[in-house]
Design an enzyme around this catalytic site. Structure first.
Site, PDB file in Angstrom:
ATOM      1  N   SER A   1       3.591  -2.411  10.197  1.00 36.99           N
ATOM      2  CA  SER A   1       5.058  -2.395  10.279  1.00 36.99           C
ATOM      3  C   SER A   1       5.697  -3.723   9.876  1.00 36.99           C
ATOM      4  CB  SER A   1       5.493  -1.964  11.689  1.00 36.99           C
ATOM      5  OG  SER A   1       5.020  -0.657  11.960  1.00 36.99           O
TER       6      SER A   1
ATOM      7  N   GLY B   1       2.538   2.024  10.692  1.00 36.95           N
ATOM      8  CA  GLY B   1       3.473   3.135  10.511  1.00 36.95           C
ATOM      9  C   GLY B   1       4.210   3.533  11.778  1.00 36.95           C
TER      10      GLY B   1
ATOM     11  N   GLU C   1      -5.139  -5.343  10.774  1.00 39.08           N
ATOM     12  CA  GLU C   1      -4.125  -4.311  10.938  1.00 39.08           C
ATOM     13  C   GLU C   1      -4.364  -3.574  12.256  1.00 39.08           C
ATOM     14  OE1 GLU C   1      -2.352  -3.077   6.936  1.00 39.08           O
ATOM     15  OE2 GLU C   1      -4.077  -1.809   7.278  1.00 39.08           O
TER      16      GLU C   1
ATOM     17  N   GLU D   1      -6.680   4.430   8.194  1.00 37.84           N
ATOM     18  CA  GLU D   1      -6.501   5.858   7.887  1.00 37.84           C
ATOM     19  C   GLU D   1      -7.770   6.443   7.255  1.00 37.84           C
ATOM     20  OE1 GLU D   1      -2.858   5.306   5.721  1.00 37.84           O
ATOM     21  OE2 GLU D   1      -1.838   4.807   7.590  1.00 37.84           O
TER      22      GLU D   1
ATOM     23  N   ASN E   1       0.861  -1.186   0.000  1.00 40.00           N
ATOM     24  CA  ASN E   1       0.000   0.000   0.000  1.00 40.00           C
ATOM     25  C   ASN E   1       0.897   1.235   0.000  1.00 40.00           C
ATOM     26  OD1 ASN E   1      -1.838   2.030   0.525  1.00 40.00           O
ATOM     27  ND2 ASN E   1      -2.243   1.420   2.649  1.00 40.00           N
TER      28      ASN E   1
ATOM     29  N   LYS F   1       0.031   4.278  -0.209  1.00 36.72           N
ATOM     30  CA  LYS F   1      -0.635   5.427   0.420  1.00 36.72           C
ATOM     31  C   LYS F   1      -0.495   6.688  -0.460  1.00 36.72           C
ATOM     32  CE  LYS F   1       0.432   3.377   4.864  1.00 36.72           C
ATOM     33  NZ  LYS F   1       0.195   3.451   6.275  1.00 36.72           N
TER      34      LYS F   1
ATOM     35  N   HIS G   1      -9.433   0.910   5.352  1.00 34.27           N
ATOM     36  CA  HIS G   1      -8.119   1.094   5.998  1.00 34.27           C
ATOM     37  C   HIS G   1      -8.305   2.023   7.204  1.00 34.27           C
ATOM     38  CE1 HIS G   1      -3.967   2.321   6.634  1.00 34.27           C
ATOM     39  NE2 HIS G   1      -3.611   1.256   5.922  1.00 34.27           N
TER      40      HIS G   1
HETATM   41  C1  PEP Z   1      -0.702  -0.065   5.964  1.00 36.02           C
HETATM   42  O1  PEP Z   1      -0.703   1.059   5.507  1.00 36.02           O
HETATM   43  O2  PEP Z   1      -1.636  -0.838   5.694  1.00 36.02           O
HETATM   44  C2  PEP Z   1       0.400  -0.477   6.827  1.00 36.02           C
HETATM   45  C3  PEP Z   1       0.339  -1.636   7.394  1.00 36.02           C
HETATM   46  O3  PEP Z   1       1.428   0.429   6.987  1.00 36.02           O
HETATM   47  P1  PEP Z   1       2.874   0.119   7.626  1.00 36.02           P
HETATM   48  O4  PEP Z   1       3.379  -1.158   7.000  1.00 36.02           O
HETATM   49  O5  PEP Z   1       3.703   1.308   7.253  1.00 36.02           O
HETATM   50  O6  PEP Z   1       2.688  -0.039   9.092  1.00 36.02           O
END
Ligand code: PEP
Length: 261
Positions: free
Chosen positions: A215, A175, A169, A99, A11, A13, A97
């Protein structure tokens, strides 16, 4: 029933201009040449999808949207429909997601509408669910995640389940550099799988890909993928580096065994 391969999606973003996106995808394509037994997808920003679709013409990498609107078409300024995503080459779309939930006020009801329209239009949803740090500390993780899965998949027919990917997640791991311990993630994945059994009463939910995000890096992918109910990863930050993303998709089990048991 053929076993679905693990699924690893990047992703990107709100990163990458078109020229940056083109450079990144060319590098990824090069670095993952010859990698089999894993389904790989990338979710660039909308503006780069058209160009990247051309570059992926001869590649097994799938294209994925980062979001979608729930109506088929109409007066919805700024929105992108499932048909438009399909038209530009997407097979998958990320929905719900954290976000989007946090910054765009997406509720489970909105998420469900997006999932239903996407499935109807032939786009495979990656439904994201996950608890906040506060909810985890209050011991509410399973309850929250189960509710998000139930509401996100409301009114889905059992047959449509084969096109759904679920991404667990934990919000506190996205992040932040904090990854859920493999056993912590496995506990939630297992509970989601049980819930799918209870809801759809289908043996095929064994095959539903439940992937982990938060992460994920090349130094933790092996231990995550070693868990029985972790079927892949949704990778954010690390997918912006071609080298790191390619190391992730070449995780140990694929290299060692050629297949995941
Ligand atoms: C994501 O955006 O779905 C995500 C898991 O981000 P990150 O790997 O940066 O934590």
């Amino acid at each position: 029933m053929t076993k679905k391969p693990p699924f690893i999606a990047g992703n990107w973003k709100m990163h990458m201009t078109i020229s940056q996106a083109v450079a990144l995808v060319l590098k990824v394509k090069d670095l993952i040449r010859g990698v089999g037994n894993v389904e790989i997808a990338i979710a660039p920003p909308f503006t780069a999808l058209y160009h990247i679709n051309y570059l992926l013409a001869e590649s097994s990498i799938r294209l994925c949207g980062q979001d979608v609107f729930w109506e088929k078409n109409g007066a919805y300024t700024g929105a992108i429909s499932p048909e438009m995503l399909k038209d530009v080459g997407c097979q998958y779309v990320i929905i719900g997601h954290s976000e989007r939930r946090q910054y765009f006020n997406e509720t489970d009801e909105i998420v469900n509408k997006k999932v239903l329209t996407s499935l109807k239009e032939g786009l495979k949803p990656i439904l994201c669910v996950g608890e906040s740090l506060e909810q985890r500390e209050d011991g509410k993780t399973i309850q929250i995640v189960r509710r998000q899965v139930i509401e996100g998949l409301n009114n889905i027919s059992p047959g449509q389940m084969q096109d759904v990917v679920i991404a667990y997640e934990p919000v506190w791991a996205i992040g932040t550099g904090r990854t859920a311990k493999p056993e912590q993630a496995e506990e939630v994945h297992n509970s989601i799988r049980e819930l799918l059994y209870e809801t759809f009463n289908l043996d095929s939910v064994k095959e539903t890909r439940i992937i982990y995000g938060g992460s994920v890096k090349s130094n933790n992918i092996d231990s995550l993928m070693a868990q029985p109910n972790i079927d892949g990863a949704l990778v954010g930050g690390a997918s912006l580096s071609a080298e790191e993303f390619s190391r992730i998709v070449k995780f140990e089990k694929i290299q060692a065994n050629g297949n995941r048991q």
